[in-house]
Design an enzyme around this catalytic site. Structure first.
Site, mmCIF file in Angstrom:
data_model
loop_
_atom_site.group_PDB
_atom_site.id
_atom_site.type_symbol
_atom_site.label_atom_id
_atom_site.label_comp_id
_atom_site.label_asym_id
_atom_site.label_seq_id
_atom_site.Cartn_x
_atom_site.Cartn_y
_atom_site.Cartn_z
ATOM 1 N N ASP A 34 0.820 -1.220 0.000
ATOM 2 C CA ASP A 34 0.000 0.000 0.000
ATOM 3 C C ASP A 34 0.853 1.268 0.000
ATOM 4 O OD1 ASP A 34 -2.207 -1.802 0.436
ATOM 5 O OD2 ASP A 34 -1.698 -1.787 2.560
ATOM 6 N N GLU A 224 -10.832 -0.687 -3.941
ATOM 7 C CA GLU A 224 -10.092 -0.164 -2.792
ATOM 8 C C GLU A 224 -8.909 0.658 -3.273
ATOM 9 O OE1 GLU A 224 -9.171 -3.811 -0.775
ATOM 10 O OE2 GLU A 224 -7.223 -4.019 -1.768
#
Length: 335
Positions: A34, A224
């Protein structure tokens, strides 16, 4: 000619020009999932990458002093964790809070704001749910001081993760995030945008959260990792879809002409940007599950995580790509 990868202190260093290849691995030592990229243009001039903490610091951080040609893992020294403490809304100790997907912006005042997600103190049993919080600092390297109240905590809808801070061309500030509806059996997830006041950490009372888009069956019922950037009058929102640890996990994008509005997800032949089994031009390895991408607003760079080959190598590594935005065609191209 491909830029050679050099190994120093556990980091693979690559040239920022990315000659003859769309993307190259920045480093391949340990888990750096991420990732977000930040250029401190109006501060020290350095580039930073922040990532999910995994084991060790709450937030991983690397710094480049040579225009993103190479990065140093600052948090190899765990005492340099830029977010050593979490807001009072998060479960404690921080090592159990699963701090995910940090993102940093610099305000006109010179303050830095870090957005992050962590497990809520109110949702530590199944289904475990995260909320989105913020922290401030006088330095992009922290330490960031957490705000005690969460910015987004829709626990009844499944919680919130993957925050992205965005400053629009008119100076208005937003935090964009995912709501995890699947956690509560709602059959999907969706992306929200919340306007903030000029301090970057207070909700604008005149504007509630707005849904930008939601998942569909083609997305594996999951979207996401939003990342918003603006070119001309077009807003591009990068996102990942499908299961994060599957070969279907990818990087795509949606577009709109207003920040808090309905976005249109782009499709073939101009999207998705990255899928599994496309080769890294430097190593020749296949990428597996490329996602969690972040656009560098104002610059044509993107970072993302991926496994090199198969998930059996154990870690998601950080990759960097040159990208080109075409606001007229509402498209993004890997260069």
């Amino acid at each position: 000619m491909h830029t050679a990868a050099l190994l120093t202190s556990g980091l693979a260093l690559v040239g920022s020009a990315l000659a003859n290849t769309a993307y190259q691995v920045l480093w391949d030592n340990g888990e750096w999932a991420d990732p977000s990229i930040f250029h401190d243009v109006n501060g020290n001039g350095y580039y930073y990458i922040y990532a999910t903490g995994a084991s060790g610091p709450n937030v991983r951080m690397a710094r480049s002093v040579d225009n993103a040609k190479s990065f140093q893992d600052i948090t190899a020294d765990i005492s340099k964790d830029p977010l050593p403490k979490l807001g009072g809304w998060a479960t404690s100790p921080p090592t159990t809070a699963q701090v995910w997907a940090p993102d940093v912006i610099r305000l006109p005042s010179g303050k830095y704001v870090m957005y992050y997600s962590a497990i809520s103190e109110s949702a530590t049993t199944f289904p475990v749910r995260h909320c989105v919080g913020a922290a401030t600092s006088d330095s992009p390297e922290g330490p960031f001081t957490p705000i005690e109240q969460a910015l987004a905590c829709p626990l009844e809808d499944g919680g919130a993760i993957d925050p992205n801070g965005f400053i629009d061309t008119d100076g208005s500030i937003y935090v964009i995030y995912q709501v995890c509806g699947n956690a509560m059996g709602k059959g999907g997830t969706w992306i929200m945008a919340q306007k903030l006041l000029s301090d970057g950490v207070t909700l604008d009372p005149s504007s509630g959260p707005v849904k930008l888009f939601e998942s569909a069956e083609i997305d594996g019922n999951n979207v996401e990792a939003p990342s918003v950037t603006k070119r001309g009058d077009t807003y591009f929102c990068g996102f990942s879809s499908n299961n994060w640890n599957s070969s279907f996990y990818d990087t795509s994008y949606a577009v709109s002409h207003a920040i808090q509005s309905t976005y249109t997800k782009q499709g073939p032949p101009i999207a998705p940007l990255l899928t599994s089994n496309t080769k890294d031009g430097n190593s020749g390895k296949d990428l597996y599950g490329p996602g969690g991408a972040d656009f560098l607003d104002g610059e044509d760079l993107m970072v993302f995580h991926a496994w090199a080959g198969t998930p059996g190598d154990g870690y998601r590594h950080v990759w960097i790509a040159n990208v080109s935005f075409d606001p007229d065609q509402e498209s993004i191209t890997l260069l």
